[in-house]
Scaffold this motif. Structure first.
Motif, PDB file in Angstrom:
ATOM      1  N   LEU A  87      47.910  52.519  42.898  1.00 26.05           N
ATOM      2  CA  LEU A  87      48.743  51.219  43.114  1.00 26.05           C
ATOM      3  C   LEU A  87      48.710  51.004  44.599  1.00 26.05           C
ATOM      4  N   GLU A  88      47.633  51.361  45.366  1.00 26.57           N
ATOM      5  CA  GLU A  88      47.444  51.008  46.651  1.00 26.57           C
ATOM      6  C   GLU A  88      46.820  49.723  46.776  1.00 26.57           C
ATOM      7  N   PRO A  89      47.322  48.629  47.566  1.00 27.46           N
ATOM      8  CA  PRO A  89      46.572  47.474  47.885  1.00 27.46           C
ATOM      9  C   PRO A  89      45.130  47.735  48.347  1.00 27.46           C
ATOM     10  N   VAL A  90      44.257  46.605  47.590  1.00 27.21           N
ATOM     11  CA  VAL A  90      42.878  46.533  47.760  1.00 27.21           C
ATOM     12  C   VAL A  90      42.442  45.669  48.632  1.00 27.21           C
ATOM     13  N   LYS A  91      42.816  44.370  48.210  1.00 26.30           N
ATOM     14  CA  LYS A  91      42.591  43.016  49.145  1.00 26.30           C
ATOM     15  C   LYS A  91      43.454  41.922  48.613  1.00 26.30           C
ATOM     16  N   SER A  92      43.481  41.071  49.490  1.00 24.57           N
ATOM     17  CA  SER A  92      44.467  39.807  49.395  1.00 24.57           C
ATOM     18  C   SER A  92      43.941  38.611  49.441  1.00 24.57           C
ATOM     19  N   THR A  93      44.159  37.529  48.605  1.00 24.52           N
ATOM     20  CA  THR A  93      43.339  36.399  48.715  1.00 24.52           C
ATOM     21  C   THR A  93      44.704  35.263  48.515  1.00 24.52           C
ATOM     22  N   PRO A  94      44.482  34.178  49.499  1.00 22.83           N
ATOM     23  CA  PRO A  94      45.551  33.014  49.133  1.00 22.83           C
ATOM     24  C   PRO A  94      44.928  32.148  48.013  1.00 22.83           C
ATOM     25  N   ILE A  95      46.008  31.786  47.192  1.00 21.57           N
ATOM     26  CA  ILE A  95      45.567  30.936  46.314  1.00 21.57           C
ATOM     27  C   ILE A  95      46.830  30.103  45.847  1.00 21.57           C
ATOM     28  N   PHE A  96      46.481  28.859  45.120  1.00 25.64           N
ATOM     29  CA  PHE A  96      47.402  27.684  44.912  1.00 25.64           C
ATOM     30  C   PHE A  96      47.945  27.834  43.470  1.00 25.64           C
ATOM     31  N   ALA A  97      48.514  28.958  43.135  1.00 21.66           N
ATOM     32  CA  ALA A  97      49.120  28.813  41.662  1.00 21.66           C
ATOM     33  C   ALA A  97      50.201  29.979  41.696  1.00 21.66           C
ATOM     34  N   THR A  98      51.352  29.967  41.089  1.00 19.73           N
ATOM     35  CA  THR A  98      52.516  30.838  40.732  1.00 19.73           C
ATOM     36  C   THR A  98      52.015  31.765  39.754  1.00 19.73           C
ATOM     37  N   ASN A  99      51.522  31.238  38.638  1.00 14.64           N
ATOM     38  CA  ASN A  99      51.256  31.925  37.620  1.00 14.64           C
ATOM     39  C   ASN A  99      49.901  31.861  36.942  1.00 14.64           C
ATOM     40  N   PRO A 100      48.842  32.361  37.605  1.00 14.56           N
ATOM     41  CA  PRO A 100      47.533  32.047  37.486  1.00 14.56           C
ATOM     42  C   PRO A 100      46.914  32.708  36.321  1.00 14.56           C
ATOM     43  N   ALA A 101      45.917  32.198  35.631  1.00 16.12           N
ATOM     44  CA  ALA A 101      45.187  32.740  34.592  1.00 16.12           C
ATOM     45  C   ALA A 101      44.034  33.871  35.289  1.00 16.12           C
ATOM     46  N   VAL A 102      43.913  35.089  35.091  1.00 15.39           N
ATOM     47  CA  VAL A 102      43.137  35.975  35.761  1.00 15.39           C
ATOM     48  C   VAL A 102      42.052  36.492  34.818  1.00 15.39           C
ATOM     49  N   THR A 103      40.987  36.534  35.012  1.00 14.44           N
ATOM     50  CA  THR A 103      39.750  37.292  34.128  1.00 14.44           C
ATOM     51  C   THR A 103      38.675  37.824  35.187  1.00 14.44           C
ATOM     52  N   ILE A 154      37.502  35.288  43.378  1.00 15.67           N
ATOM     53  CA  ILE A 154      38.084  35.894  44.604  1.00 15.67           C
ATOM     54  C   ILE A 154      36.837  36.592  45.308  1.00 15.67           C
ATOM     55  N   PRO A 155      36.903  36.290  46.629  1.00 14.49           N
ATOM     56  CA  PRO A 155      35.806  36.664  47.489  1.00 14.49           C
ATOM     57  C   PRO A 155      36.126  38.176  47.946  1.00 14.49           C
ATOM     58  N   ALA A 156      35.272  38.779  48.296  1.00 11.39           N
ATOM     59  CA  ALA A 156      34.957  40.258  48.713  1.00 11.39           C
ATOM     60  C   ALA A 156      35.936  40.640  49.965  1.00 11.39           C
ATOM     61  N   GLU A 157      35.908  39.645  50.930  1.00 12.79           N
ATOM     62  CA  GLU A 157      36.677  39.936  52.049  1.00 12.79           C
ATOM     63  C   GLU A 157      38.121  39.492  51.954  1.00 12.79           C
ATOM     64  N   THR A 158      39.072  40.331  52.343  1.00  9.92           N
ATOM     65  CA  THR A 158      40.494  39.998  52.075  1.00  9.92           C
ATOM     66  C   THR A 158      40.876  38.785  53.102  1.00  9.92           C
ATOM     67  N   MET A 159      42.010  37.989  52.712  1.00 11.92           N
ATOM     68  CA  MET A 159      42.398  36.622  53.386  1.00 11.92           C
ATOM     69  C   MET A 159      41.563  35.782  53.787  1.00 11.92           C
ATOM     70  N   GLN A 160      40.579  35.548  52.448  1.00 12.77           N
ATOM     71  CA  GLN A 160      39.477  34.561  52.692  1.00 12.77           C
ATOM     72  C   GLN A 160      39.896  33.493  51.630  1.00 12.77           C
ATOM     73  N   TRP A 161      39.737  32.180  52.003  1.00 10.11           N
ATOM     74  CA  TRP A 161      40.180  31.323  50.860  1.00 10.11           C
ATOM     75  C   TRP A 161      39.235  31.515  49.434  1.00 10.11           C
ATOM     76  N   PRO A 162      39.531  31.346  48.286  1.00 12.14           N
ATOM     77  CA  PRO A 162      38.733  31.484  47.177  1.00 12.14           C
ATOM     78  C   PRO A 162      37.549  30.728  47.186  1.00 12.14           C
ATOM     79  N   ASP A 163      36.512  30.809  46.385  1.00 11.08           N
ATOM     80  CA  ASP A 163      35.414  30.106  46.146  1.00 11.08           C
ATOM     81  C   ASP A 163      35.610  29.136  44.808  1.00 11.08           C
ATOM     82  N   ASP A 164      35.224  27.730  45.149  1.00 15.42           N
ATOM     83  CA  ASP A 164      35.581  26.931  44.015  1.00 15.42           C
ATOM     84  C   ASP A 164      34.376  26.965  42.978  1.00 15.42           C
TER      85      ASP A 164
END
Length: 503
Positions: A447-463, A480-490
């Motif tokens: 349960l240790e954090p691995v990486k974080s990403t800014p997104i624009f959804a409160t309840n996203p679908a994830v796969t 979700i990009p490999a680097e932490t705190m980078q904007w996701p790729d569209d």
């Protein structure tokens, strides 16, 4: 000369903090779901409107009306005004042209088929006075102390820390903003794209995407070639996807569909399906009630008898489905139990679980499997009871299982709260010009954090696909990009679909 159309709307803090409505700013054009709430004419800042009410054909709800107040039947409908629509709920059944007194509110979008679009000409911060009685720890609004202050832009988050202090017994606190909207000074609404993603699911190297309202499913292969699948279902339904190695299951109010590349989609089950999970080609459909069903590609579904309850979360452990089910009691108190289902449809029902404090709804994830709620994770034992309790570094609002990770959603930290920078590793410099939610992957075991990403959804679908790419349905479909705190790729699914149609 034509009268200028305008509307004054209160947007409560929860709709802004939860990301449903961007913080209104002077001069911006904004759009959001709208609700009209009736208030007595003696209440400040009310308006009286004469408008057409389209009553809903849904059954009324036996609704709680407040502390120590009796339950009452509540009906719903849609108000159609000049340049706006607003949902309405009330304790009197009505239809046709009606006269109502109350306020307009900007609200969360779930189950609210309403809409307003306008240019912001004024923003006022709304404050209410709260008082805590000496004999308890609750806070009550003090009537007659509603105040306003003009601001250029609404805050992204509203201060709750004062409610945690023991030395305060009366405070004035911002509860939202009042916005004046010009409904005429707006550009034309752009044409709707060929697909507006509503859910995503991956299996192998294929990514499946479904439209938020249209009966259109798109499968995208490893070469980014889109294939369109049109369901024989109605428009205006919200549906969900569960991808398998050979196709995809699609569920919604109008039943369960099966999509296979190279074949016409078909409906295989007539009953509403919004909750479920897959193991290989097996799909467990979990509608609310006592009868679930287990589906495979070429066989009749197997009926799965379970105790009555609401499905809170579903996880897959080895060759078993594990379901966290909520029993809602008449006194508005909920209890939970775990239910395990194997691929033959055999059911094991666990005992009623001890209550877990916290908010919001609990969910299943992790390896070993755990129940998460608030800032706590509790291990699930083989007999479907609770084991060890683990404390997280901060509060978790929503989450789920994804491959070898637990994904969670929360507010981006700034180092000033009691949880400091968690789940980030420490002070992090990131782009603060755009408001976002923080999507974080935790190691499923530690349960240790691995990486974080800014997104624009409160309840996203994830796969996740078999290459390890994690896809989310946030502001469209994104990876979700490999680097932490980078904007996701569209991923422009509409462009891929348009290209496929041209071919």
């Amino acid at each position: 000369m034509t009268r200028q159309r305008a509307l004054v709307v209160q947007i409560d803090e929860v709709a802004i903090e939860d990301g449903e409505i961007a913080p209104p700013r002077l001069g911006d054009v904004i759009e959001f779901p709208l609700r009209f709430v009736e208030h007595p004419a003696t209440v400040a800042d009310t308006v009286t409107i004469c408008v057409l009410l389209e009553a809903s054909n849904h059954d009324p709800v036996f609704q709680y009306t407040g502390h120590d107040s009796p339950r009452r039947w509540e009906w719903s409908g849609l108000l159609r005004g000049d340049g706006w629509t607003a949902s309405l709920r009330g304790f009197t059944p009505r239809t046709g042209h009606v006269e109502l007194t109350g306020r307009f509110y900007g609200v969360m979008g779930y189950n609210t088929p309403s809409y307003v679009r306008g240019r912001v000409t004024r923003v006022q911060l709304v404050s209410e006075r709260y008082r805590r009685p000496p004999e308890n720890h609750g806070w009550n609004i003090v009537p007659g102390h509603r105040t306003f202050r003009d601001v250029e832009v609404a805050p992204r988050f509203f201060d709750n820390d004062m409610f945690m202090r023991d030395d305060l017994f009366e405070v004035d606190r911002g509860v939202g903003v009042l916005v004046d909207l010009d409904l005429d000074d707006v550009p034309p609404v752009p044409a709707r794209p060929s697909i507006v993603p509503g859910d995503v699911s991956a299996s192998g190297e294929t990514l499946w995407v479904i439209d938020s309202q249209l009966p259109i499913v798109v499968s995208i292969d490893p070469d980014h070639v889109a294939h369109e699948h049109v369901l024989p279902g109605p428009i205006g339904q919200s549906r969900h996807l569960w991808a398998t190695p050979t196709g995809c299951w699609v569920g919604g109010n109008d039943g369960l569909y099966r999509c296979v590349i190279g074949e016409e989609p078909r409906r295989v089950f007539p009953h509403s399906v919004h909750q479920g999970a897959v193991i290989g080609e097996h799909f467990l459909a979990c509608p609310s009630g006592t009868r679930w069903s287990l589906h495979t590609q070429d066989h009749e579904p197997i009926a799965v008898e379970v105790p009555d309850g609401y499905v809170s979360s579903i996880a897959v452990v080895d060759e078993f489905f594990v379901v966290l089910a909520e029993q809602r009691h008449t006194d508005a108190v909920s209890s939970y139990r775990l239910i395990r289902v194997n691929l033959s449809g055999d059911v094991t029902v666990g005992p009623e679980l001890p209550p877990m404090q916290g908010f919001p709804r609990p969910f299943l994830a992790g390896s070993p499997l755990r129940v998460f709620r608030g800032s706590v994770a509790v291990v699930v034992l083989p007999d479907l009871t609770y084991g060890a309790v683990e404390k997280l570094g901060g509060d978790v609002r929503r989450g789920g299982q994804i491959g070898d990770f637990v994904w969670i959603i929360g507010h981006p930290p700034d180092g000033t709260s009691r949880t400091r920078w968690w789940p980030l590793p420490g002070p992090v410099d990131y782009d603060r010009t755009r408001q976002f939610w923080l999507f974080t992957l935790l190691d499923a075991g530690t349960l240790e954090p691995v990486k974080s990403t800014p997104i624009f959804a409160t309840n996203p679908a994830v796969t996740i696909d078999n290459k390890g790419t994690i896809w989310v349905r946030g502001a469209g479909v994104q990876s979700i990009p490999a680097e932490t705190m980078q904007w996701p790729d569209d991923l422009d699914v509409a462009a891929l679909l348009d290209e496929s149609r041209r071919q």
